[in-house]
Design a protein around this motif. Structure first.
Motif, PDB file in Angstrom:
ATOM      1  N   GLY A   1       0.765  -1.173  -0.068  1.00 33.89           N
ATOM      2  CA  GLY A   1       0.047  -0.027  -0.090  1.00 33.89           C
ATOM      3  C   GLY A   1       0.858   1.164  -0.037  1.00 33.89           C
ATOM      4  N   THR A   2       2.127   1.338  -0.424  1.00 34.87           N
ATOM      5  CA  THR A   2       2.972   2.378  -0.479  1.00 34.87           C
ATOM      6  C   THR A   2       3.082   3.025  -1.754  1.00 34.87           C
ATOM      7  OG1 THR A   2       5.004   0.976  -0.650  1.00 34.87           O
ATOM      8  CG2 THR A   2       4.301   1.622   1.518  1.00 34.87           C
ATOM      9  N   ALA A   3       3.381   3.988  -2.003  1.00 30.77           N
ATOM     10  CA  ALA A   3       3.562   4.784  -3.402  1.00 30.77           C
ATOM     11  C   ALA A   3       4.745   3.826  -4.098  1.00 30.77           C
ATOM     12  CB  ALA A   3       4.075   6.152  -3.071  1.00 30.77           C
ATOM     13  N   VAL A   4       4.552   3.661  -5.468  1.00 30.66           N
ATOM     14  CA  VAL A   4       5.486   3.109  -6.228  1.00 30.66           C
ATOM     15  C   VAL A   4       5.994   4.043  -7.402  1.00 30.66           C
ATOM     16  CG1 VAL A   4       5.952   0.730  -7.715  1.00 30.66           C
ATOM     17  CG2 VAL A   4       4.398   0.603  -5.464  1.00 30.66           C
ATOM     18  N   THR A   5       7.232   4.519  -7.315  1.00 32.33           N
ATOM     19  CA  THR A   5       7.848   5.053  -8.288  1.00 32.33           C
ATOM     20  C   THR A   5       9.135   4.705  -8.439  1.00 32.33           C
ATOM     21  OG1 THR A   5       8.896   6.778  -6.699  1.00 32.33           O
ATOM     22  CG2 THR A   5       6.755   7.367  -7.281  1.00 32.33           C
ATOM     23  N   PRO A   6       9.974   5.267  -9.721  1.00 29.32           N
ATOM     24  CA  PRO A   6      11.163   4.770  -9.794  1.00 29.32           C
ATOM     25  C   PRO A   6      12.203   4.976  -8.675  1.00 29.32           C
ATOM     26  CG  PRO A   6      10.242   5.659 -11.928  1.00 29.32           C
ATOM     27  CD  PRO A   6       9.196   5.768 -10.949  1.00 29.32           C
ATOM     28  N   GLU A   7      11.993   6.322  -8.159  1.00 31.80           N
ATOM     29  CA  GLU A   7      12.909   6.917  -7.195  1.00 31.80           C
ATOM     30  C   GLU A   7      12.794   5.984  -5.957  1.00 31.80           C
ATOM     31  OE1 GLU A   7      12.170   9.585 -10.306  1.00 31.80           O
ATOM     32  OE2 GLU A   7      10.643   8.700  -8.741  1.00 31.80           O
ATOM     33  N   VAL A   8      11.765   5.327  -5.499  1.00 37.13           N
ATOM     34  CA  VAL A   8      11.578   4.565  -4.120  1.00 37.13           C
ATOM     35  C   VAL A   8      11.997   3.415  -4.555  1.00 37.13           C
ATOM     36  CG1 VAL A   8       9.743   6.068  -3.072  1.00 37.13           C
ATOM     37  CG2 VAL A   8       9.139   4.241  -4.454  1.00 37.13           C
TER      38      VAL A   8
END
Length: 346
Positions: A68-75
């Motif tokens: 349930g966390t944000a999924v971006t290339p950075e993370v």
């Protein structure tokens, strides 16, 4: 499935990333493909990987990692870095399988002084998600998770005409869910590393599996090889979709030997007997070649030797080939053993 105990690393946004560390030997960081979790890691593609101390993790939104966390290339890159640091790896190789190329390339860009070498197994070009099979996956994923999970593994993880094990299908269903998998799929589908690979400065080996389950062709691997300075390309023409052929594994072994300190080369990779020759002068080693051989025996990689002697890596590699030919040995580990036995190095 014999999975080592799961540990956890804290990522930049506080997400908990599940990982395992196993084995002994030189360190190797494994980056997962799409939907791959602990238990079926992709590290089984080559038996020689068992000679490493291996780190492998589960992307956020999958397995035992935070959901349930944000999924971006950075993370996603920060998750990989967090695991590297938690494992205590200070100098290591990186290997990715298929869709693991994204974090693997960014890890090598973030930590070029730590990454000894990068192995990209079956990378994909930007736009892969527009191929027929991924588009069908995306549509199915939005409709029915249970049906999708079955179809995804059965269309992705086996050789044509060969069944996938029930355990593998169940493992995927139990360690992934519609929301987490969908978020990762969307992020990887939009992630473009076309320009990033041109900035790589670490030794890189690219493997193309001819028995690919996708439409992407050898041209993709060749484009990566052209874009990455000094990259080597191996075409694996074995009939299997996942295990690497014996020839490819031997090429990998040579790549690892070339890019790791000689004193860390696994003993099982050394020849049974390195026959000493009388001395360096007798076999025709030049002063420069003796100088390089001493550094090889001291555990320095080609890159470190180049920096120490102000030589370009291709020049170091050329000298090393001449050294191996003159000594009559097959690799740098055997050359280092020869140097120690002859008293040229300690």
């Amino acid at each position: 499935m014999n999975t080592p105990p799961i540990q956890y690393a804290r990522s930049i946004d506080g997400a908990s990333i599940a990982y395992t560390g196993s084995g002994h030997g030189p360190p190797l960081m494994g980056v997962p493909s799409l939907g791959v979790t602990l238990g079926y890691t992709g590290m089984e593609v080559a038996p020689l990987l068992a000679d490493f101390r291996r780190g492998f993790y589960e992307r956020r939104g999958t397995g035992s990692s935070s959901r349930g966390t944000a999924v971006t290339p950075e993370v996603l890159v920060s998750d990989c870095l967090a695991v590297v640091d938690h494992l205590g790896f200070t100098s290591f190789h990186v290997m990715s399988n298929r869709f693991g190329q994204f974090e693997a390339v960014c890890l090598a860009l973030e930590r070029p002084e730590q990454v000894r070498g990068l192995v990209l197994n079956s990378p994909f070009a930007h736009g892969w998600a527009e191929e027929g099979r991924p588009k069908a996956w995306r549509a199915a994923l939005d409709m029915d998770w249970e049906w999708f999970a079955e179809a995804f593994i059965r269309s992705w993880g086996a050789n044509p005409g060969q069944p996938v094990s029930r355990d593998w299908v169940d493992h995927f269903k139990n360690t992934n869910d519609q929301e987490g998998f969908g978020a990762i799929f969307s992020t990887l589908a939009q992630w473009d590393i076309t320009d990033d690979v041109r900035r790589l400065k670490v030794p890189t080996l690219i493997i193309h599996k001819a028995a690919s389950a996708f439409q992407h062709s050898i041209e993709v691997a060749e484009s990566f090889a052209r874009a990455i300075p000094g990259a080597k390309l191996i075409i694996d023409r074995g009939p299997d979709l996942i295990p690497l052929s014996a020839a490819t594994q031997e090429a990998m072994r040579e790549f690892f030997i070339e890019t790791m300190p000689a004193n860390e080369v696994p003993r099982s990779w050394l020849p049974n007997d390195v026959h000493p020759t009388v001395n360096a002068a007798a076999v025709g080693l030049s002063e420069r070649e003796q100088e390089i051989l001493k550094l090889v025996a001291g555990g320095l990689s080609n890159r470190a030797i180049g920096e120490a002697l102000f030589l370009a890596m291709p020049t170091v590699a050329s000298h090393l080939r001449h050294i191996l030919d003159k000594l009559g040995v097959e690799n740098r580990a055997a050359a280092a053993a020869w140097a120690v036995r002859e008293g040229l190095a300690r």
